[in-house]
Design a protein around this motif. Structure first.
Motif, PDB file in Angstrom:
ATOM      1  N   MET A  52     -26.298  17.155  18.356  1.00 16.91           N
ATOM      2  CA  MET A  52     -26.062  15.909  19.131  1.00 16.91           C
ATOM      3  C   MET A  52     -25.536  14.684  18.154  1.00 16.91           C
ATOM      4  N   GLY A  53     -25.539  14.695  17.136  1.00  9.47           N
ATOM      5  CA  GLY A  53     -24.860  13.543  16.386  1.00  9.47           C
ATOM      6  C   GLY A  53     -25.872  12.849  15.344  1.00  9.47           C
ATOM      7  N   CYS A  54     -27.041  13.299  15.367  1.00 10.88           N
ATOM      8  CA  CYS A  54     -27.874  12.705  14.177  1.00 10.88           C
ATOM      9  C   CYS A  54     -27.646  13.325  12.911  1.00 10.88           C
ATOM     10  N   ASP A  55     -27.619  12.171  11.833  1.00  6.46           N
ATOM     11  CA  ASP A  55     -27.656  12.812  10.475  1.00  6.46           C
ATOM     12  C   ASP A  55     -28.934  13.689  10.270  1.00  6.46           C
ATOM     13  N   LEU A 107     -25.881   9.528  21.346  1.00 10.23           N
ATOM     14  CA  LEU A 107     -25.935  11.041  21.212  1.00 10.23           C
ATOM     15  C   LEU A 107     -25.077  11.527  22.134  1.00 10.23           C
ATOM     16  N   THR A 108     -24.766  12.794  21.944  1.00  8.47           N
ATOM     17  CA  THR A 108     -23.860  13.614  22.842  1.00  8.47           C
ATOM     18  C   THR A 108     -24.376  15.108  23.017  1.00  8.47           C
ATOM     19  N   THR A 158     -21.114  18.452  21.809  1.00  4.57           N
ATOM     20  CA  THR A 158     -20.861  19.242  20.798  1.00  4.57           C
ATOM     21  C   THR A 158     -21.871  20.322  20.623  1.00  4.57           C
ATOM     22  N   THR A 181     -21.163  23.223  17.584  1.00  2.00           N
ATOM     23  CA  THR A 181     -21.930  22.935  16.184  1.00  2.00           C
ATOM     24  C   THR A 181     -22.802  24.463  15.948  1.00  2.00           C
TER      25      THR A 181
END
Ligand code: 1CP
Length: 361
Positions: free
Chosen positions: A101-104, A127-128, A131, A135
């Protein structure tokens, strides 16, 4: 030789692997009592196995390990080669969802997971869910690879973390003892917290559907940090998001059993079962056997609940505890497991002794 083959050589007629509903774990999850319960063990692929440590060393980092289907499939299958387990559990991690969701996300040796923290509305909005399927596509390939190699009575379990447990790592930015930052955030900004739960539920449901479509025969939702919540927060953070996931998975046409694991939820377990719609519920070791037999098993099949410290200790204390659990739940649906994951220092002989005793008495 395929994994799972060895154990059937001396057995009378080999169950048809195509009739997956005949697998003993699936029978247990339909509520059928069996002479001996099926068994698998939380974290059965892991550091207590030398072959796991060897494989792990070959991966540049833990996330690549999880996202390389060849390696993840091998880790999933390793415990099946040693022990007569009734299920394989996909090798992956609950924190792949926030990463997708876009967190490192990084796993730091000796310290555990580190994530870019989500602490306000702006970081929730960044956040999304778009993806997630791209991913996490390698995970579905792992599922398919493992499925191809399983035979006989062994079923494949897919899993995800529950929104609350995953959110505790996202909000804190790492693991925590008491989920303090997440609890404060849920009270301070209930709207952003609700939005985070909604996004996590959607991403998690999509991910579980992908796993089931790739061949997972059971799904498990890990809510490892479900203890210590007020009634209100338990409702908002545990029950509603989990119910949401179950609804979305079912709406996508997936009908495999779903095991919920609200670790530490104690007296709220019956409410959790009734209100989330999970098929079965995993019990941690603090849940009393007689209480669970009377108050939980009539509602849903149960999984559990040997103390992982008893597995570490082994010997007659472990044997007696195993027998008590088998006996307590013998009248209904029961999948034998630990109350939480096997620890790295557990002797392999103790694991072998556990599996043998559960399967053969
Ligand atoms: O090799 C290593 O040293 C990494 C250790 C490891 C492993 C083996 C991590 C890092 N994740 C995993 C695999 C894993 N994680 C599985 C694989 C399948 C199996 O059970 O064999 C599963 C189901 C999980 C789920 C998971 N990850 C949970 C929920 C279950 C539980 O144990 O409560 C949680 C909370 C995590 C987070 C996580 N992953 C890894 C670490 C070190 C942590 C933090 C744990 C903590 O905060 O205490």
């Amino acid at each position: 030789m395929h994994v799972g083959e060895r154990r059937f050589m001396s057995d009378p007629p080999m169950p048809d692997p195509l009739i997956s509903s005949d697998k003993s774990i699936l029978k247990a999850l339909r509520g059928e009592a069996q002479a001996r319960p099926p068994i698998w063990v939380m974290r059965q692929a892991g550091r207590y196995l030398p072959e796991y440590r060897e494989l792990r060393q070959r991966a540049p980092d833990f996330v690549s390990f999880c996202l390389t289907p060849e390696m993840a499939a091998e880790a999933t299958l390793q415990p099946l080669r040693r022990f007569e387990l009734s299920a394989a559990i996909l090798f992956a991690d609950i924190l792949l969802i926030p990463m997708a969701m876009g967190c490192d996300l990084r796993f730091v040796k000796g310290e555990g997971p580190k994530l870019s923290p989500v602490r306000d509305r702006a970081s929730v909005d960044a956040l999304t869910t778009d993806t997630v399927s791209r991913t996490l596509a390698p995970v579905t390939e792992t599922v398919a690879r493992v499925k191809e190699q399983l035979e006989g009575d062994v079923a494949l379990i897919g899993f995800a973390g529950a929104p609350w447990t995953v959110a505790t790592y996202m909000i804190e930015g790492e693991g925590s003892r008491d989920q303090w930052a997440a609890r404060v955030f849920a009270y301070e900004d209930p709207e952003s917290f609700g939005r985070l739960m909604t996004m996590l539920s959607a991403a998690t449901a999509e991910y579980l559907v992908m796993q089931a479509e790739a061949g997972a025969e059971v799904l498990k939702i890990f809510d490892s940090w479900a203890s210590g919540l007020t009634e209100d927060l338990f409702q908002r953070a545990v029950i509603e998001p989990t119910a949401d996931i179950v609804r979305q998975v079912r709406a996508a046409g997936v009908d495999v059993p779903i095991i919920g694991f609200p670790r530490g939820a104690g007296p709220a377990i019956p409410r959790y079962v009734r209100e989330t719609g999970v098929t079965a519920v995993a019990l941690d070791q603090s849940v009393p056997l007689n209480w669970a037999r009377e108050n939980v098993q009539p509602l849903a099949p149960v999984q559990g609940n040997l103390d992982n410290a008893l597995l570490r200790a082994g010997g007659p204390a472990m044997d007696a505890a195993i027998d008590a659990i088998v006996e307590a739940f013998a009248g209904g649906g029961h999948v034998f497991n630990l109350g939480h994951g096997i620890t790295p220092e557990t002797p392999i002989e103790n694991m072998a002794r556990l599996v043998n005793r559960v399967r053969h008495g």
